[in-house]
Design a protein around this motif. Structure first.
Motif, PDB file in Angstrom:
ATOM      1  N   LYS A   1       0.817  -1.224   0.000  1.00 14.61           N
ATOM      2  CA  LYS A   1       0.000   0.000   0.000  1.00 14.61           C
ATOM      3  C   LYS A   1       0.840   1.258   0.000  1.00 14.61           C
ATOM      4  O   LYS A   1       0.307   2.344  -0.220  1.00 14.61           O
ATOM      5  CB  LYS A   1      -0.904   0.035   1.234  1.00 14.61           C
ATOM      6  CG  LYS A   1      -1.940  -1.037   1.290  1.00 14.61           C
ATOM      7  CD  LYS A   1      -2.985  -0.810   2.362  1.00 14.61           C
ATOM      8  CE  LYS A   1      -2.421  -0.513   3.716  1.00 14.61           C
ATOM      9  NZ  LYS A   1      -3.425  -0.419   4.774  1.00 14.61           N
ATOM     10  N   ALA A   2       2.147   1.146   0.279  1.00 16.45           N
ATOM     11  CA  ALA A   2       2.989   2.341   0.389  1.00 16.45           C
ATOM     12  C   ALA A   2       4.403   2.013  -0.059  1.00 16.45           C
ATOM     13  O   ALA A   2       4.829   0.868  -0.052  1.00 16.45           O
ATOM     14  CB  ALA A   2       3.002   2.834   1.831  1.00 16.45           C
ATOM     15  N   GLY A   3       5.106   3.052  -0.451  1.00 27.37           N
ATOM     16  CA  GLY A   3       6.499   2.901  -0.853  1.00 27.37           C
ATOM     17  C   GLY A   3       6.651   2.880  -2.360  1.00 27.37           C
ATOM     18  O   GLY A   3       5.688   2.994  -3.108  1.00 27.37           O
ATOM     19  N   HIS A   4       7.887   2.716  -2.809  1.00 28.91           N
ATOM     20  CA  HIS A   4       8.149   2.723  -4.247  1.00 28.91           C
ATOM     21  C   HIS A   4       7.573   1.496  -4.943  1.00 28.91           C
ATOM     22  O   HIS A   4       7.428   1.483  -6.153  1.00 28.91           O
ATOM     23  CB  HIS A   4       9.653   2.821  -4.520  1.00 28.91           C
ATOM     24  CG  HIS A   4      10.395   1.562  -4.201  1.00 28.91           C
ATOM     25  ND1 HIS A   4      10.766   1.223  -2.925  1.00 28.91           N
ATOM     26  CD2 HIS A   4      10.791   0.552  -5.000  1.00 28.91           C
ATOM     27  CE1 HIS A   4      11.383   0.054  -2.961  1.00 28.91           C
ATOM     28  NE2 HIS A   4      11.412  -0.377  -4.194  1.00 28.91           N
ATOM     29  N   ASP A   5       7.225   0.478  -4.183  1.00 24.60           N
ATOM     30  CA  ASP A   5       6.640  -0.740  -4.740  1.00 24.60           C
ATOM     31  C   ASP A   5       5.120  -0.785  -4.570  1.00 24.60           C
ATOM     32  O   ASP A   5       4.526  -1.858  -4.623  1.00 24.60           O
ATOM     33  CB  ASP A   5       7.276  -1.962  -4.094  1.00 24.60           C
ATOM     34  CG  ASP A   5       7.005  -2.053  -2.603  1.00 24.60           C
ATOM     35  OD1 ASP A   5       6.663  -1.018  -2.002  1.00 24.60           O
ATOM     36  OD2 ASP A   5       7.137  -3.144  -2.044  1.00 24.60           O
ATOM     37  N   LYS A   6       4.488   0.363  -4.422  1.00 23.56           N
ATOM     38  CA  LYS A   6       3.040   0.431  -4.216  1.00 23.56           C
ATOM     39  C   LYS A   6       2.309  -0.355  -5.300  1.00 23.56           C
ATOM     40  O   LYS A   6       2.670  -0.307  -6.471  1.00 23.56           O
ATOM     41  CB  LYS A   6       2.583   1.894  -4.237  1.00 23.56           C
ATOM     42  CG  LYS A   6       1.132   2.075  -3.935  1.00 23.56           C
ATOM     43  CD  LYS A   6       0.752   3.533  -3.891  1.00 23.56           C
ATOM     44  CE  LYS A   6      -0.732   3.656  -3.604  1.00 23.56           C
ATOM     45  NZ  LYS A   6      -1.142   5.040  -3.608  1.00 23.56           N
ATOM     46  N   ASP A   7       1.283  -1.114  -4.885  1.00 14.96           N
ATOM     47  CA  ASP A   7       0.432  -1.948  -5.739  1.00 14.96           C
ATOM     48  C   ASP A   7       1.113  -3.225  -6.230  1.00 14.96           C
ATOM     49  O   ASP A   7       0.532  -3.967  -7.015  1.00 14.96           O
ATOM     50  CB  ASP A   7      -0.121  -1.168  -6.936  1.00 14.96           C
ATOM     51  CG  ASP A   7      -1.040  -0.045  -6.509  1.00 14.96           C
ATOM     52  OD1 ASP A   7      -1.741  -0.208  -5.482  1.00 14.96           O
ATOM     53  OD2 ASP A   7      -1.065   0.994  -7.189  1.00 14.96           O
ATOM     54  N   GLN A   8       2.305  -3.509  -5.768  1.00 17.99           N
ATOM     55  CA  GLN A   8       2.992  -4.757  -6.119  1.00 17.99           C
ATOM     56  C   GLN A   8       2.420  -5.899  -5.282  1.00 17.99           C
ATOM     57  O   GLN A   8       2.106  -5.715  -4.111  1.00 17.99           O
ATOM     58  CB  GLN A   8       4.493  -4.611  -5.851  1.00 17.99           C
ATOM     59  CG  GLN A   8       5.320  -5.813  -6.206  1.00 17.99           C
ATOM     60  CD  GLN A   8       5.481  -6.010  -7.692  1.00 17.99           C
ATOM     61  OE1 GLN A   8       5.422  -5.063  -8.459  1.00 17.99           O
ATOM     62  NE2 GLN A   8       5.670  -7.239  -8.103  1.00 17.99           N
ATOM     63  N   ILE A   9       2.282  -7.076  -5.871  1.00 16.15           N
ATOM     64  CA  ILE A   9       1.756  -8.253  -5.188  1.00 16.15           C
ATOM     65  C   ILE A   9       2.935  -9.135  -4.775  1.00 16.15           C
ATOM     66  O   ILE A   9       3.844  -9.378  -5.571  1.00 16.15           O
ATOM     67  CB  ILE A   9       0.809  -9.059  -6.099  1.00 16.15           C
ATOM     68  CG1 ILE A   9      -0.306  -8.176  -6.648  1.00 16.15           C
ATOM     69  CG2 ILE A   9       0.242 -10.267  -5.355  1.00 16.15           C
ATOM     70  CD1 ILE A   9      -1.260  -7.640  -5.627  1.00 16.15           C
ATOM     71  N   TYR A  10       2.903  -9.620  -3.536  1.00 20.49           N
ATOM     72  CA  TYR A  10       3.958 -10.473  -3.000  1.00 20.49           C
ATOM     73  C   TYR A  10       3.346 -11.669  -2.290  1.00 20.49           C
ATOM     74  O   TYR A  10       2.170 -11.670  -1.950  1.00 20.49           O
ATOM     75  CB  TYR A  10       4.790  -9.710  -1.953  1.00 20.49           C
ATOM     76  CG  TYR A  10       5.601  -8.562  -2.473  1.00 20.49           C
ATOM     77  CD1 TYR A  10       6.818  -8.779  -3.099  1.00 20.49           C
ATOM     78  CD2 TYR A  10       5.176  -7.251  -2.306  1.00 20.49           C
ATOM     79  CE1 TYR A  10       7.580  -7.716  -3.553  1.00 20.49           C
ATOM     80  CE2 TYR A  10       5.931  -6.189  -2.758  1.00 20.49           C
ATOM     81  CZ  TYR A  10       7.143  -6.431  -3.386  1.00 20.49           C
ATOM     82  OH  TYR A  10       7.897  -5.387  -3.832  1.00 20.49           O
ATOM     83  N   VAL A  11       4.201 -12.642  -1.991  1.00 24.36           N
ATOM     84  CA  VAL A  11       3.843 -13.762  -1.117  1.00 24.36           C
ATOM     85  C   VAL A  11       4.560 -13.529   0.204  1.00 24.36           C
ATOM     86  O   VAL A  11       5.742 -13.171   0.227  1.00 24.36           O
ATOM     87  CB  VAL A  11       4.272 -15.111  -1.736  1.00 24.36           C
ATOM     88  CG1 VAL A  11       4.088 -16.249  -0.745  1.00 24.36           C
ATOM     89  CG2 VAL A  11       3.478 -15.384  -3.001  1.00 24.36           C
TER      90      VAL A  11
END
Length: 84
Positions: free
Chosen positions: A9-19
């Motif tokens: 939800k925040a940071g330069h990786d906003k909207d990225q999906i992770y496990v």
């Protein structure tokens, strides 16, 4: 460990999906299998992620096969989620 995915939800990786590969009290450790591997996961504050509850059954089963899924399983599970 239960198979969990999260969206940043925040940071330069906003909207990225992770496990989520590991959790502690304040932080989660996230991997995408490509840039953030199981051996070098991204540490992220719990406030800055959103847990994804609707994981495809095939992806959840793939992640549950091992105690800690490998990078290949993570990549496959994320691809299944994005194709859904």
């Amino acid at each position: 460990m239960e198979a969990k995915m999260a969206k940043s939800k925040a940071g330069h990786d906003k909207d990225q999906i992770y496990v989520i590969v590991r959790e502690d009290r304040d932080f989660v450790y996230l991997a995408d299998g490509v840039y953030r591997t199981v051996g070098r996961p991204k540490r992220k504050n719990r406030k800055h992620i959103q847990i994804i509850n609707s994981i495809p059954a095939e992806a959840a089963e793939l992640l549950r096969q091992n105690n800690v899924p490998g990078d290949l399983e993570i990549k496959r599970a994320l691809k299944m989620y994005q194709e859904e």
